[in-house]
Scaffold this motif. Structure first.
Motif, short mmCIF file in Angstrom:
data_model
loop_
_atom_site.label_atom_id
_atom_site.label_comp_id
_atom_site.label_asym_id
_atom_site.label_seq_id
_atom_site.Cartn_x
_atom_site.Cartn_y
_atom_site.Cartn_z
N PHE A 21 -3.48 4.81 -5.84
CA PHE A 21 -4.67 4.58 -5.00
C PHE A 21 -5.90 4.31 -5.87
O PHE A 21 -6.74 3.47 -5.53
CB PHE A 21 -4.89 5.78 -4.07
CG PHE A 21 -6.17 5.69 -3.29
CD1 PHE A 21 -6.41 4.63 -2.42
CD2 PHE A 21 -7.16 6.67 -3.41
CE1 PHE A 21 -7.60 4.53 -1.71
CE2 PHE A 21 -8.35 6.58 -2.71
CZ PHE A 21 -8.56 5.51 -1.85
N TYR A 24 -5.63 0.79 -6.98
CA TYR A 24 -5.86 -0.08 -5.82
C TYR A 24 -7.36 -0.20 -5.53
O TYR A 24 -7.90 -1.31 -5.38
CB TYR A 24 -5.10 0.50 -4.61
CG TYR A 24 -5.48 -0.10 -3.28
CD1 TYR A 24 -5.03 -1.36 -2.91
CD2 TYR A 24 -6.30 0.60 -2.39
CE1 TYR A 24 -5.39 -1.91 -1.68
CE2 TYR A 24 -6.66 0.06 -1.17
CZ TYR A 24 -6.21 -1.19 -0.82
OH TYR A 24 -6.56 -1.74 0.39
N ALA A 25 -8.05 0.97 -5.50
CA ALA A 25 -9.48 0.97 -5.17
C ALA A 25 -10.29 0.26 -6.26
O ALA A 25 -11.19 -0.53 -5.96
CB ALA A 25 -9.97 2.41 -4.98
N HIS A 41 -10.99 -11.12 3.37
CA HIS A 41 -10.89 -9.75 3.88
C HIS A 41 -12.11 -9.44 4.72
O HIS A 41 -13.22 -9.89 4.37
CB HIS A 41 -10.80 -8.78 2.69
CG HIS A 41 -10.34 -7.41 3.09
ND1 HIS A 41 -11.17 -6.49 3.68
CD2 HIS A 41 -9.13 -6.82 3.01
CE1 HIS A 41 -10.49 -5.39 3.93
NE2 HIS A 41 -9.25 -5.56 3.54
N LEU A 43 -13.87 -6.90 4.94
CA LEU A 43 -14.93 -6.13 4.26
C LEU A 43 -15.86 -7.05 3.46
O LEU A 43 -16.97 -6.68 3.14
CB LEU A 43 -14.31 -5.08 3.32
CG LEU A 43 -13.64 -3.89 3.99
CD1 LEU A 43 -12.98 -3.00 2.96
CD2 LEU A 43 -14.62 -3.08 4.83
N HIS A 57 -18.83 1.12 -4.13
CA HIS A 57 -18.39 2.46 -3.73
C HIS A 57 -16.91 2.65 -4.05
O HIS A 57 -16.46 3.74 -4.40
CB HIS A 57 -18.70 2.72 -2.24
CG HIS A 57 -17.52 2.80 -1.33
ND1 HIS A 57 -16.90 1.70 -0.83
CD2 HIS A 57 -16.80 3.86 -0.86
CE1 HIS A 57 -15.88 2.07 -0.07
NE2 HIS A 57 -15.79 3.37 -0.07
N THR A 65 -11.99 9.99 -8.16
CA THR A 65 -10.67 10.45 -7.73
C THR A 65 -9.79 10.71 -8.95
O THR A 65 -9.01 11.67 -8.99
CB THR A 65 -9.99 9.40 -6.81
OG1 THR A 65 -10.91 9.06 -5.77
CG2 THR A 65 -8.71 9.92 -6.19
N ALA A 99 -20.52 7.78 -2.07
CA ALA A 99 -20.98 8.18 -0.74
C ALA A 99 -22.13 7.28 -0.26
O ALA A 99 -22.12 6.80 0.88
CB ALA A 99 -21.41 9.64 -0.76
N TYR A 105 -23.04 0.71 3.67
CA TYR A 105 -22.16 -0.27 4.33
C TYR A 105 -22.08 0.01 5.84
O TYR A 105 -22.16 -0.91 6.65
CB TYR A 105 -20.76 -0.25 3.69
CG TYR A 105 -19.81 -1.19 4.38
CD1 TYR A 105 -19.82 -2.56 4.10
CD2 TYR A 105 -18.93 -0.72 5.35
CE1 TYR A 105 -18.98 -3.43 4.76
CE2 TYR A 105 -18.08 -1.59 6.03
CZ TYR A 105 -18.10 -2.95 5.73
OH TYR A 105 -17.27 -3.81 6.39
N GLY A 110 -21.23 -1.42 9.89
CA GLY A 110 -20.37 -0.57 10.73
C GLY A 110 -18.92 -0.67 10.29
O GLY A 110 -18.54 -1.63 9.60
N THR A 111 -18.12 0.31 10.68
CA THR A 111 -16.70 0.29 10.27
C THR A 111 -15.87 -0.50 11.26
O THR A 111 -16.31 -0.79 12.37
CB THR A 111 -16.13 1.73 10.22
OG1 THR A 111 -16.22 2.27 11.53
CG2 THR A 111 -16.90 2.60 9.25
N MET A 128 -20.29 14.67 1.26
CA MET A 128 -20.04 14.42 -0.16
C MET A 128 -21.36 14.42 -0.95
O MET A 128 -21.44 14.99 -2.04
CB MET A 128 -19.29 13.11 -0.38
CG MET A 128 -18.81 13.01 -1.82
SD MET A 128 -17.85 11.57 -2.18
CE MET A 128 -16.33 11.91 -1.34
N ARG A 165 -5.08 7.99 3.19
CA ARG A 165 -3.96 7.04 3.04
C ARG A 165 -2.63 7.78 3.08
O ARG A 165 -1.65 7.25 3.60
CB ARG A 165 -4.08 6.26 1.73
CG ARG A 165 -4.93 5.03 1.80
CD ARG A 165 -6.37 5.37 1.75
NE ARG A 165 -7.25 4.22 1.86
CZ ARG A 165 -8.57 4.34 1.90
NH1 ARG A 165 -9.15 5.52 1.81
NH2 ARG A 165 -9.33 3.27 2.04
#
Ligand code: HEM
Length: 217
Positions: A21, A24-25, A41, A43, A57, A65, A99, A105, A110-111, A128, A165
């Motif tokens: 992960f 990936y990030a 994408h 995003l 972010h 992480t 955070a 974003y 919005g998500t 966070m 995830r």
């Protein structure tokens, strides 16, 4: 001694499991920032500030992480206190960037999941920010008990993005995606907006509360 050994092994295992992960990030973030994503994408948009906040972010999030499990290894902390302090500063800065980037974003675009996901992720980002600033504030003031408690809260919050995830992976494996859809509005999706960090924080608060109780005679 055995407990410490198990704890260290557990933390290294978490680090190893979270590694895909992290890559990936980091990869997603750098490709987004350089506008070189392999495929279009949602995003990525014409909104430049939103692109910068969401993709940076991801890079900051990947770094924290990766580092946060190491920070809890007691032996490393005792043998290399300077390393602990420097990686601590890096983690706190990274958590603040991750955070803030996520929150900016949400404010700008919005998500994908709408109001409930916005609320869950806004709470996640706010907590966070709080945990990161409290962790360093108490460390600077030499309040080690409070520093430790906030550092543990920050640990679970940082791992939350990976656990999100993991929850989805296990759920799709066992139910083939029941109550989940591409718009993130299914029953499972709605619960997930809070379930990747709140239950872990509640469990931690119970643990901290029990630790504060005086031992029975
Ligand atoms: C701590 C480590 C974090 C990492 C490694 C991370 C990583 C990621 C990644 C890779 C994505 C892209 C999703 C995908 O398509 O796979 C994402 C999306 C997102 N993240 Fe994070 N994130 C972290 C923390 C946060 C925090 C603290 C917030 C708080 C606001 C946040 C808010 C968001 C939002 C709003 C999205 C977009 C959701 C959508 O699809 O609409 N993230 N994150």
């Amino acid at each position: 001694m055995r407990r410490l050994y198990m704890q260290t092994t557990g933390l290294l295992l978490v680090m190893l499991l979270a590694l895909p992960f992290v890559f990936y990030a980091a990869q997603f973030g750098q490709a987004g920032l350089r506008a070189t994503l392999a495929e279009p994408h949602y995003l990525f948009s014409a909104n430049i500030p939103a692109n910068h906040s969401v993709f940076s972010h991801m890079i900051a999030g990947a770094l924290v992480t990766l580092l946060v499990p190491l920070q809890l290894i007691g032996a490393l902390r005792r043998r290399a206190p300077r390393l602990h302090r420097w990686s601590g500063r890096l983690i706190v800065s990274g958590a603040i960037i991750a955070a803030s980037g996520g929150l900016i974003y949400i404010a700008l675009r919005g998500t994908i999941g709408g109001a409930t996901m916005n609320a869950g992720f806004t709470l996640y980002g706010g907590l966070m920010l709080l945990a990161a600033t409290q962790t360093i504030r108490h460390a600077r003031a030499g309040r080690i008990t409070q520093h430790n408690a906030w550092a543990l809260r920050l640990f679970w919050l940082v791992l939350g993005s990976w656990l999100y995830r993991v929850h989805y992976g296990l759920w799709y494996l066992t139910t083939d995606g029941l109550w989940s859809n591409p718009d993130f509005t299914g029953g499972f999706d709605l619960v997930q907006n809070f379930a990747f960090f709140l239950p872990y924080l509640i469990g931690l608060e119970i643990y901290l509360w029990r630790r504060r109780q005086p031992a029975a005679p």
